[in-house]
Design a protein around this motif. Structure first.
Motif, short mmCIF file in Angstrom:
data_model
loop_
_atom_site.label_atom_id
_atom_site.label_comp_id
_atom_site.label_asym_id
_atom_site.label_seq_id
_atom_site.Cartn_x
_atom_site.Cartn_y
_atom_site.Cartn_z
N ARG A 61 36.54 38.75 41.59
CA ARG A 61 35.39 39.53 41.13
C ARG A 61 35.80 40.50 40.04
NH1 ARG A 61 31.64 40.15 46.49
NH2 ARG A 61 30.19 41.14 45.06
N LEU A 62 37.12 40.69 39.84
CA LEU A 62 37.57 41.53 38.74
C LEU A 62 37.37 40.79 37.42
CD1 LEU A 62 40.94 42.79 40.29
CD2 LEU A 62 38.85 44.12 39.98
N PRO A 63 36.93 41.49 36.37
CA PRO A 63 36.71 40.79 35.10
C PRO A 63 38.03 40.25 34.55
CG PRO A 63 36.56 43.17 34.82
CD PRO A 63 36.64 42.92 36.29
N GLY A 64 38.01 39.01 34.06
CA GLY A 64 39.19 38.43 33.44
C GLY A 64 40.17 37.82 34.44
N VAL A 65 39.83 37.81 35.72
CA VAL A 65 40.75 37.26 36.72
C VAL A 65 40.19 35.95 37.25
CG1 VAL A 65 41.83 37.65 38.95
CG2 VAL A 65 41.56 39.55 37.35
N GLY A 66 40.91 34.85 37.01
CA GLY A 66 40.52 33.55 37.52
C GLY A 66 41.29 33.19 38.78
N ALA A 90 43.02 47.70 33.41
CA ALA A 90 42.71 48.44 34.63
C ALA A 90 41.45 49.29 34.43
CB ALA A 90 43.89 49.32 35.03
N ALA A 91 41.35 49.93 33.26
CA ALA A 91 40.16 50.75 33.00
C ALA A 91 38.92 49.87 32.95
CB ALA A 91 40.33 51.50 31.68
N ARG A 92 39.06 48.68 32.31
CA ARG A 92 37.92 47.78 32.22
C ARG A 92 37.50 47.29 33.61
NH1 ARG A 92 37.27 42.21 30.39
NH2 ARG A 92 39.51 41.98 30.66
N MET A 93 38.50 46.97 34.45
CA MET A 93 38.18 46.53 35.82
C MET A 93 37.48 47.63 36.60
SD MET A 93 41.74 44.63 36.75
CE MET A 93 42.08 42.95 36.21
N ALA A 94 38.01 48.85 36.50
CA ALA A 94 37.43 49.97 37.25
C ALA A 94 35.99 50.20 36.82
CB ALA A 94 38.27 51.23 37.05
N TYR A 95 35.75 50.22 35.49
CA TYR A 95 34.39 50.42 35.01
C TYR A 95 33.48 49.30 35.49
CZ TYR A 95 35.40 54.37 31.94
OH TYR A 95 35.73 55.59 31.45
N HIS A 96 33.98 48.07 35.39
CA HIS A 96 33.15 46.94 35.81
C HIS A 96 32.73 47.07 37.27
CE1 HIS A 96 31.63 42.86 36.25
NE2 HIS A 96 32.27 42.84 37.40
N LEU A 97 33.70 47.34 38.15
CA LEU A 97 33.39 47.44 39.57
C LEU A 97 32.40 48.58 39.82
CD1 LEU A 97 36.84 46.84 41.27
CD2 LEU A 97 34.90 45.29 41.17
N LEU A 98 32.65 49.74 39.22
CA LEU A 98 31.82 50.91 39.53
C LEU A 98 30.44 50.79 38.90
CD1 LEU A 98 34.59 53.58 39.20
CD2 LEU A 98 33.45 52.82 41.28
#
Lengths: 199, 199
Positions: free
Chosen positions: B16-21, A25-33
Motif C-alpha cells: 500500500r506504500l506508493p512505489g512498492v510492488g 519516506a516523506a512521500r510514503m508518509a504523506y501518502h498514508l496520512l
C-alpha cells in the motif's frame, strides 16, 4: 513549518526499510496520512503481528510461523541430502525446478565480514549441529550465489562440512540454457570449459 | 512452502506504500524480520502515532499536529495574500525563497477526476470558505504544477476565486534561471516569449 514530531518519527522509521531514502519516506508518509490512513493502521498491525509470529524453522533456519517449516516437516523428503541456500527466494527457485527432493538449510544471508555479518549471523553453528545430528547427512549441496560474498560463504561452509566428514558439492557453473555463446561473459565460458562433461 | 499468513499479510500491507510492488515488499518484509525486528516494531508504533496525531490545519488544510499550523499561526504574515499550492513540499519550496510573506492554502493533491479525486478531495469547499471569511483575501496566487492536472486544478480555482470577487494571479512561466535557451523545451520558450516583460 510547525514542529511535527510524529510525522518526523514516521519518516525516520520508514527509512529503516531497505531502498527507502529521505525523499521516498516523506512521500510514503504523506501518502498514508493524506490518502490511506486505513493502510497505515493495517501496515502497523501487520508489522506487529509478523514480528510476533514469524520466527526461524528450528531445523533449516528459514522464516516460518511454526516450530518447523513445511519443507522440513515433509516426511517424503530425503533427510540425507541437504542443500544450503542464502535466502527463501533461492530455495523457492530451486523448488520450482521440481527436481530436488532433499532438505534445505537457509542461511538468511551470506558472509559479509566487512558489514559485521559473520558466521553467527548466518547460522553456521546451527548448520554444523544439523550436519552432526541424526539422521546423518550424506551430501551437502552448496547453492550460495556465484558472487564474491557467496563464494566466500561457500568456501567456509565447505571447510566446515568436510571437517564434519560430509561430502560437499557445489551447483555447476556454466552457460545458461537458451543463451548464445557470443553473448555469454568470458568468465562463465571459462568455467563451462573447465567443467566440461562427456557428451 | 509453509502457509505463512502473517508474512503474507505484511507483504500485502507494504504494497500500500506508493512505489512498492510485490518484489520490494517481499524484500522489505524479509529485511525487517531477519535483520531489524526493532525497526518493524518502531515503524508500527510510528504509523499508529502519526495516524493518531497528524491532522489537517483548520485554516490552510496542510498536515499538522495542532489545531492550526505554524505558518497560519504566525501573526506577522499578511492574511490578505493567499497562495494555493498542491503539497507541503511545494509550500516548503516557496518558503525557501524567503520572498513570500503571505498565507498558504494546501490542496494536498490536485484534481484528477479520472482517479476519483474531485473538488471535495482537494478541499475546494474549505478554500471557498477561506476566501469568504474575514479578514478578506486581496489576492489569490495560484501556484499549482504546470502539468495537465495542475493546470486543470488552477482553472477551477481561478473560476471559484473570481466568482468570490478575489483577484487571481498565477506563477510566471518562463526560462529557468541558469539555463541556456538551446536546451530549454519549446513550450517553455513559447510561454517566455508570450509573457515577455519590459527590460
Amino acid at each position: 513549518m510547525a514542529a511535527m514530531p510524529h510525522l518526523e518519527r514516521l519518516t525516520a522509521a520508514l527509512q529503516r526499510l531497505p531502498g527507502v531514502g529521505a525523499r521516498s519516506a516523506a512521500r510514503m508518509a504523506y501518502h498514508l496520512l493524506q490518502h490511506d490512513r486505513a493502510g497505515a493502521v493495517e501496515l502497523a498491525q501487520a508489522l506487529l503481528a509478523a514480528a510476533d509470529h514469524v520466527r526461524h524453522c528450528t531445523l533449516c533456519h528459514t522464516l516460518c510461523e511454526d516450530e518447523v517449516c513445511a519443507t522440513c516437516a515433509d516426511p517424503t523428503r530425503d533427510p540425507a541430502l541437504l542443500c544450503v541456500v542464502e535466502t527463501p527466494g533461492d530455495q523457492a527457485a530451486l523448488e520450482r525446478t521440481g527436481t530436488y527432493r532433499g532438505r534445505y538449510f537457509v542461511l538468511m544471508g551470506r558472509l559479509r565480514p566487512l558489514d559485521g555479518i559473520g558466521p553467527e549471523a548466518i547460522g553456521l553453528q546451527a548448520l554444523l549441529q544439523r550436519l552432526q545430528a541424526e539422521p546423518p547427512v550424506r551430501e551437502l549441496i552448496v547453492a550460495t550465489s556465484f558472487t564474491a560474498d557467496g563464494e566466500a560463504t561457500a568456501h567456509v561452509i565447505t571447510q566446515l562440512a568436510r571437517a564434519a566428514g560430509v561430502t560437499v558439492t557445489r551447483l555447476a557453473r556454466g552457460v545458461p540454457v537458451g543463451s548464445e555463446l557470443e553473448f555469454v561473459d568470458l568468465s562463465t565460458i571459462a568455467h563451462a570449459l573447465a567443467d566440461r562433461r562427456p557428451g
